[in-house]
Write a protein that holds these residues in place. Structure first.
Motif, PDB file in Angstrom:
ATOM      1  N   SER A   1       5.225   7.824  -8.098  1.00  0.00           N
ATOM      2  CA  SER A   1       6.534   8.416  -7.812  1.00  0.00           C
ATOM      3  C   SER A   1       7.357   7.630  -6.796  1.00  0.00           C
ATOM      4  N   TYR A   2       6.790   7.239  -5.683  1.00  0.00           N
ATOM      5  CA  TYR A   2       7.539   6.480  -4.656  1.00  0.00           C
ATOM      6  C   TYR A   2       6.689   5.288  -4.211  1.00  0.00           C
ATOM      7  N   LEU A   3       6.082   4.657  -5.216  1.00  0.00           N
ATOM      8  CA  LEU A   3       5.061   3.654  -4.967  1.00  0.00           C
ATOM      9  C   LEU A   3       5.620   2.258  -4.745  1.00  0.00           C
ATOM     10  N   ALA A   4       6.673   1.895  -5.451  1.00  0.00           N
ATOM     11  CA  ALA A   4       7.154   0.509  -5.444  1.00  0.00           C
ATOM     12  C   ALA A   4       7.531   0.058  -4.037  1.00  0.00           C
ATOM     13  N   TYR A   5       6.982  -1.077  -3.636  1.00  0.00           N
ATOM     14  CA  TYR A   5       7.344  -1.651  -2.340  1.00  0.00           C
ATOM     15  C   TYR A   5       8.690  -2.344  -2.503  1.00  0.00           C
ATOM     16  N   ASP A   6       9.733  -1.771  -1.916  1.00  0.00           N
ATOM     17  CA  ASP A   6      11.101  -2.248  -2.119  1.00  0.00           C
ATOM     18  C   ASP A   6      11.897  -2.034  -0.833  1.00  0.00           C
ATOM     19  N   PRO A   7      11.738  -2.933   0.140  1.00  0.00           N
ATOM     20  CA  PRO A   7      12.427  -2.759   1.426  1.00  0.00           C
ATOM     21  C   PRO A   7      13.938  -2.616   1.289  1.00  0.00           C
ATOM     22  N   GLU A   8      14.539  -3.334   0.346  1.00  0.00           N
ATOM     23  CA  GLU A   8      15.997  -3.236   0.198  1.00  0.00           C
ATOM     24  C   GLU A   8      16.399  -1.851  -0.294  1.00  0.00           C
ATOM     25  N   ARG A   9      15.629  -1.321  -1.203  1.00  0.00           N
ATOM     26  CA  ARG A   9      15.896   0.045  -1.660  1.00  0.00           C
ATOM     27  C   ARG A   9      15.706   1.035  -0.522  1.00  0.00           C
ATOM     28  N   ALA A  10      14.666   0.824   0.288  1.00  0.00           N
ATOM     29  CA  ALA A  10      14.426   1.700   1.437  1.00  0.00           C
ATOM     30  C   ALA A  10      15.607   1.661   2.403  1.00  0.00           C
ATOM     31  N   LYS A  11      16.117   0.474   2.678  1.00  0.00           N
ATOM     32  CA  LYS A  11      17.266   0.351   3.581  1.00  0.00           C
ATOM     33  C   LYS A  11      18.479   1.080   3.026  1.00  0.00           C
ATOM     34  N   SER A  12      18.706   0.938   1.730  1.00  0.00           N
ATOM     35  CA  SER A  12      19.853   1.593   1.104  1.00  0.00           C
ATOM     36  C   SER A  12      19.736   3.111   1.199  1.00  0.00           C
ATOM     37  N   MET A  13      18.535   3.633   0.988  1.00  0.00           N
ATOM     38  CA  MET A  13      18.324   5.085   1.061  1.00  0.00           C
ATOM     39  C   MET A  13      18.517   5.589   2.488  1.00  0.00           C
ATOM     40  N   LEU A  14      18.057   4.816   3.467  1.00  0.00           N
ATOM     41  CA  LEU A  14      18.259   5.201   4.862  1.00  0.00           C
ATOM     42  C   LEU A  14      19.742   5.180   5.216  1.00  0.00           C
ATOM     43  N   ASP A  15      20.451   4.161   4.727  1.00  0.00           N
ATOM     44  CA  ASP A  15      21.904   4.117   4.958  1.00  0.00           C
ATOM     45  C   ASP A  15      22.574   5.359   4.385  1.00  0.00           C
TER      46      ASP A  15
ATOM     47  N   ALA B   1      12.259   7.023   1.347  1.00  0.00           N
ATOM     48  CA  ALA B   1      12.645   5.682   1.796  1.00  0.00           C
ATOM     49  C   ALA B   1      11.487   5.002   2.509  1.00  0.00           C
ATOM     50  N   LEU B   2      10.808   5.743   3.383  1.00  0.00           N
ATOM     51  CA  LEU B   2       9.692   5.152   4.124  1.00  0.00           C
ATOM     52  C   LEU B   2       8.529   4.820   3.195  1.00  0.00           C
ATOM     53  N   SER B   3       8.359   5.606   2.137  1.00  0.00           N
ATOM     54  CA  SER B   3       7.306   5.288   1.170  1.00  0.00           C
ATOM     55  C   SER B   3       7.618   3.976   0.451  1.00  0.00           C
ATOM     56  N   HIS B   4       8.882   3.763   0.104  1.00  0.00           N
ATOM     57  CA  HIS B   4       9.264   2.504  -0.541  1.00  0.00           C
ATOM     58  C   HIS B   4       9.195   1.323   0.429  1.00  0.00           C
ATOM     59  N   ALA B   5       9.203   1.604   1.729  1.00  0.00           N
ATOM     60  CA  ALA B   5       9.090   0.539   2.729  1.00  0.00           C
ATOM     61  C   ALA B   5       7.638   0.212   3.073  1.00  0.00           C
ATOM     62  N   TYR B   6       6.699   0.864   2.427  1.00  0.00           N
ATOM     63  CA  TYR B   6       5.269   0.766   2.735  1.00  0.00           C
ATOM     64  C   TYR B   6       4.623  -0.199   1.741  1.00  0.00           C
ATOM     65  N   ASP B   7       4.107  -1.311   2.237  1.00  0.00           N
ATOM     66  CA  ASP B   7       3.496  -2.341   1.395  1.00  0.00           C
ATOM     67  C   ASP B   7       2.030  -2.000   1.148  1.00  0.00           C
TER      68      ASP B   7
END
Length: 705
Positions: free
Chosen positions: A456-470, A407-413
């Protein structure tokens, strides 16, 4: 396996994942008039597309020549003739970009200190074998030929007959056996057996010397990676020592000189045996030290017995002397470059990087320095990784949850880092090993493995990151905009780094902090005094490590892909790994103690965990003698990172490294001359030593005295 003079590992050139610099830096490898510096840097007669190095050792030229200053000494009778100074078969530098050079001149360098290891990275003269083609091939060095037995548990090395130290004394295998028997195996001396002499089961080899030119290494298990080990690092420099001039250093050893006490030997031997600090100590490098002023300067002059020649028969080096100034302030080092007080600056050694390109270009007219870009070979750029062995249980459990890290990787721009830190060069990456490594180039499966891991976990996708954390219960429970741990307790991430870290690391940390705060993760920067950082990390006390990069391949340097050395993502596990062979009794006696209170703190991998799987795969790859099966085992290691990682988070791979080269200096390769564009950042691939600076020359040596 038949005896041969080169061990070829290159089956394919890189056809994908090679990243060119962005348009903003496209002209940085050109001269001031905008022309390509490929043919100029490589010499007037070289072709711009003259790539790489020959994998077969070129024939020794029939006609050999030497520097005028040495010819004068021969004529005066104070130096033997050239053929008496060279081995029977000198090493012929095999780079395709070389042109015949001119003798003479001085090369000005600067360095952070007189004891900085970067100076030794210019000299490959002590290496038994040598990397060629940016690490894709291995060629001879001091060792002229070598062969293993059927299962690679025994290797025979044949050194060049007629080698001589810089004082003219013969080099023999007694110089290796002195290092081995009187230093490494001597429990009173701090040197320990290096990885070079360990088998696939981590046991130490037996060394024997049947004659003055033959060395035999006998292992208790297959040791197929020995050639890579012998080519890696600069020996008797930043890698294993491997040899000492016995005729000189034995006089300071109590075994050979009864007047020397054990205490005196222990306190002074290594300084006396350091060819880059003691002018009296013989060397096998192209230049020998003549002046050492601690904290101020070093001066090297041509070694008249250097065992390497150019393709046209010229004994190397071409350049007479090297003068190295010690400058502690990085800004002053850069100023010296722009003022023309330095002739050659290898960026990683002096603190020059992409942010300095504009200033270097603007100063070209007065400094004479052109910018050359080589590929870094980094699979990550500046790194972030959590402490997998963090002592606080709730946080450790969260860190070990792959979905949290993903999740944190997807939150990384990483786009922002690529733009602000790397000037839109390189390619975005989750983080891999060296992108031009053999296992990625061998076939389509290898290229797909690289791309799969990179993306593998490259895409910057804050919404996806939030969903995974939830999904894993990391949610904002009290409405303050920040997420708590699954049990409701406060969650706070610290980005720990040594307070003297370079600016790329700090800039990247700023982006991570902003990105993770944006998805509700409390994130703080935590500069740590550099004098205590390493100790605290190995004790497992810090939450994260933000620095460095991954530039090596696991066959040579397994960490951080396989957690073995402590300064990586599972520090307690790595110390447990070491103790399994170094001190198994400690594992038994401390088994019931708190892992973080053990001395040193250690953990062993539990069955089926990612670290357990990585260790077992690493054990198999170390003894696998079939090259393709070895590659497939590496892919299995990488799959663990893809499926259960990221254990470390990269940002930008293959961003170029900056080297400043005086416009009058020749035979310095441009990126287009190199098979992979360079593999600069790995200390296991010593740059610029692998490009043989002894073959650099001045087009006008009289103007550079």
């Amino acid at each position: 396996m038949e005896r041969k003079d080169t061990l070829t590992r290159r089956h394919l050139l890189r056809t994908s994942a090679t990243v060119a610099a962005a348009a903003t830096l496209a002209a940085c490898s050109s001269g001031a008039d905008g022309r390509s510096d490929g043919p100029t840097r490589a010499g007037a007669s070289a072709k711009p597309n003259a790539k790489g190095s020959l994998t077969k050792q070129p024939a020794v030229p029939a006609d050999l020549r030497e520097a005028p200053m040495l010819a004068a000494r021969v004529k005066a009778g104070d130096l033997p003739a050239l053929k008496q100074r060279l081995p029977e078969n000198p090493y012929v530098v095999p780079h395709r970009w070389l042109s015949p050079g001119k003798y003479g001149g001085n090369l000005l360098l600067n360095t952070p200190s007189t004891d900085d290891g970067s100076t030794k990275e210019f000299m490959y003269g002590h290496s038994p074998l040598r990397w060629l083609n940016d690490g894709l091939d291995i060629g001879p060095g001091l060792v002229e030929s070598w062969e293993p037995n059927a299962d690679t548990s025994e290797w025979t090395l044949h050194f060049r007959p007629g080698l001589k130290w810089s004082d003219g004394q013969p080099w023999t295998t007694a110089d290796v056996m002195y290092w081995w028997e009187d230093l490494v195996l001597n429990k009173e001396h701090p040197e320990v057996p290096p990885d070079d002499v360990r088998s696939g089961t981590n046991s130490v080899a037996k060394l024997s010397a049947p004659d003055e030119h033959t060395l035999v290494l006998t292992f208790d298990a297959p040791a197929p990676i020995l050639p890579e080990r012998l080519a890696a690092w600069v020996k008797r420099g930043n890698g294993a020592t491997w040899m000492q001039p016995k005729h000189y250093v034995a006089q300071f050893h109590p075994k050979y000189n009864k007047k020397i006490t054990s205490e005196e030997w222990f306190n002074t031997h290594d300084d006396r045996a350091d060819w880059a600090r003691n002018p009296a100590c013989p060397t096998m490098t192209g230049w020998r030290l003549t002046s050492y002023q601690e904290g101020r300067s070093l001066v090297f002059e041509r070694n008249p017995y250097y065992w390497c020649v150019a393709p046209d028969g010229a004994q190397l080096p071409y350049i007479d002397t090297i003068t190295v100034s010690a400058v502690t302030d990085p800004q002053v080092r850069k100023l010296q470059v722009t003022e023309g007080r330095v002739d050659y600056c290898h960026g990683p050694f002096v603190g020059i990087g992409l942010p300095d390109v504009s200033a270097l270009k603007q100063a070209t007219e007065r400094s004479g320095i052109d910018v050359v870009l080589w590929n870094s070979g980094s699979g990550t750029g500046t790194l972030f990784f959590f402490n997998y062995d963090y002592p606080e249980e709730k946080m450790r459990t969260l860190i070990r949850n792959p979905k949290f890290r993903q999740a944190l990787s997807h939150a990384y721009d990483r786009d922002e880092v690529r733009k602000s830190v790397y000037f839109n060069t390189g390619e975005k990456t989750t983080g891999t090993t060296h992108p031009s490594a053999y296992e990625y180039l061998v076939n389509d499966d290898g290229r797909q493995m690289y791309q799969r891991w990179r993306d593998s976990y490259l895409a910057y996708d804050p919404e996806r990151a939030k969903s995974m954390l939830d999904e894993i219960g990391v949610v904002d429970r009290d409405g303050d905009g920040l997420r708590e741990m699954p049990n409701g307790s406060k969650l706070r991430i610290t980005l720990d780094y040594a307070a003297d870290a370079d600016r790329t690391n700090i800039q990247k940390n700023d982006v991570i902090k902003k990105n993770w705060l944006a998805v509700g993760i409390s994130t703080e920067l935590n500069p740590v005094p550099p004098t205590t950082f390493g100790e605290r990390w190995e004790a497992g006390q810090l939450m994260s490590y933000t620095t460095w990069e991954v530039s090596d391949t696991p066959l040579i340097y397994p960490a951080p892909v396989v957690p073995v050395p402590p300064a990586h993502w599972a520090p307690l596990h790595t110390q447990g790994f070491t103790l399994q062979t170094a001190d198994p009794d400690k594992l038994r006696t401390q088994a019931n103690e708190d892992p973080w209170k053990r001395q040193p703190p250690w953990l062993l991998a539990e069955e089926g965990t990612p670290i357990d799987r990585l260790w077992k795969l690493y054990a198999r790859v170390r003894v696998e003698t079939d090259r393709m099966k070895q590659v497939q085992l590496l892919w299995e290691i990488y799959k663990v990172h893809v499926e259960e990682g990221p254990f470390f988070m990269g940002c930008v791979a293959e961003a170029p490294q900056v080297t400043g080269v005086h416009r009058d200096l020749r035979n310095v390769p441009a990126r287009e001359n190199l098979v992979s564009g360079g593999w600069v950042n790995a200390w296991t691939h010593p740059t610029p030593a692998v490009y043989d600076p002894e073959a650099y020359y001045w087009s006008n040596p009289d103007q550079h005295t």
